[in-house]
Write a protein that holds these residues in place. Structure first.
Motif: not given
Ligand code: CTP
Ligand code: MG
Length: 271
Positions: A51-67
């Protein structure tokens, strides 16, 4: 480079929890991503690699499918994800590639590259991340790998029936598979065999193309790029870049990260 990092975090932690329990069958097993690493969860440690890396502009976490599982995931991780600037999307039900496929939909157009890193790899050395990112500026698909140090063999798919070892009680309880025995059917030359780690980094349009294929079955993203017939380049991985898979991996990860297990509060100090 403007890199979007996708972190698949929708798995069921089956091997971590030990399979066969009711909770496991219902997908309610404790998530290995909730485990404590020096006062932070495994998931938080993994996000903080980027999250503080200069080349990283976006982080997407894929969480559980089940609601229901997703709602509880949000309760446990949502605030922290917000603070770290990570977006949360619904991941895939059965396979890691389904989680990546879901997360890809949210990648910003401005991203030149997409990096995919297992949520369960919290101890990745920053030098390794830089090594992969640097190579990605020159090659369209880059993955970190480490050599295989043990001898490899191929074994029969079926187990050997060893009557002398049979434990009648275990047979009744269905626990006879704890020590499956197989027949060796051949050797594998390990000189050109490697073990594959993450982060894997791809040019944005290449990964998009890879995920537009009909057959997406794969255990890593590079496999889909290979299926396109495109070149994948390896850089040196790192032994410390361990994936939390089984319970025994947790103390090893804590040692690598130089953090202690949380202390159980002594009963006389509980109030
Ligand atoms: N993963 C995912 N979606 C899935 C399956 C796995 O996002 N449907 C993620 C996991 O959360 C993990 C990474 O992919 O961060 C690597 O998977 P693995 O180590 O196999 O984790 P689990 O699938 O949770 O563990 P197990 O296979 O033992 O159930
Ligand atoms: Mg898995």
């Amino acid at each position: 480079m403007k890199i979007t990092v996708i972190i698949p975090a929708a798995g069921m932690s089956t091997r971590f929890n030990g399979s066969g329990t009711d909770a496991d069958l219902l997908g309610m097993g404790r998530s290995k991503l909730d485990e404590d690493l020096g006062g932070k969860t495994v998931l938080q440690r993994t996000i903080e690699l980027f999250n503080t890396h200069e080349d990283v502009g976006q982080i997407i976490v894929a969480g559980p499918y089940d609601p229901e599982a997703m709602a509880s995931f949000k309760l446990r991780h949502g605030d922290r994800l917000n603070l770290l600037g990570a977006e949360l999307v619904v991941g895939g039900r059965d396979h890691r590639w389904q989680s990546v496929q879901a997360a890809i939909q949210s990648v910003k157009d401005e991203a030149t590259h997409i990096a995919i890193h297992d949520a369960a790899r919290p101890a990745t050395p920053p030098e390794l991340i830089d090594r992969v990112f640097d190579a990605a500026a020159r090659f369209d698909a880059v993955i970190p790998v480490i050599p295989v140090s043990d001898t490899l063999k191929r074994v029969s798919p079926e187990t050997i029936d060893d009557q002398s070892e049979a434990d009648p009680l275990a047979a009744i309880l269905g626990a006879g598979e704890s020590n499956p025995m197989h027949e060796v059917v051949g050797g594998i030359d390990r000189t050109d065999v490697v073990m594959v780690q993450t982060p894997q980094v791809f040019k944005n349009d290449l990964l998009m193309r890879a995920y537009q294929q009909e057959d997406l079955t794969s255990t890593d993203d590079a496999g889909l790029v290979e299926r396109l017939g495109e070149r994948v380049v390896t850089v040196a991985g790192d032994e410390r870049n361990m994936k939390l898979t089984r319970p025994g991996d947790l103390p090893v990860l804590r040692a690598i990260m130089k953090v202690h297990a949380p202390k159980a509060r002594a009963s006389h100090k509980k109030f």
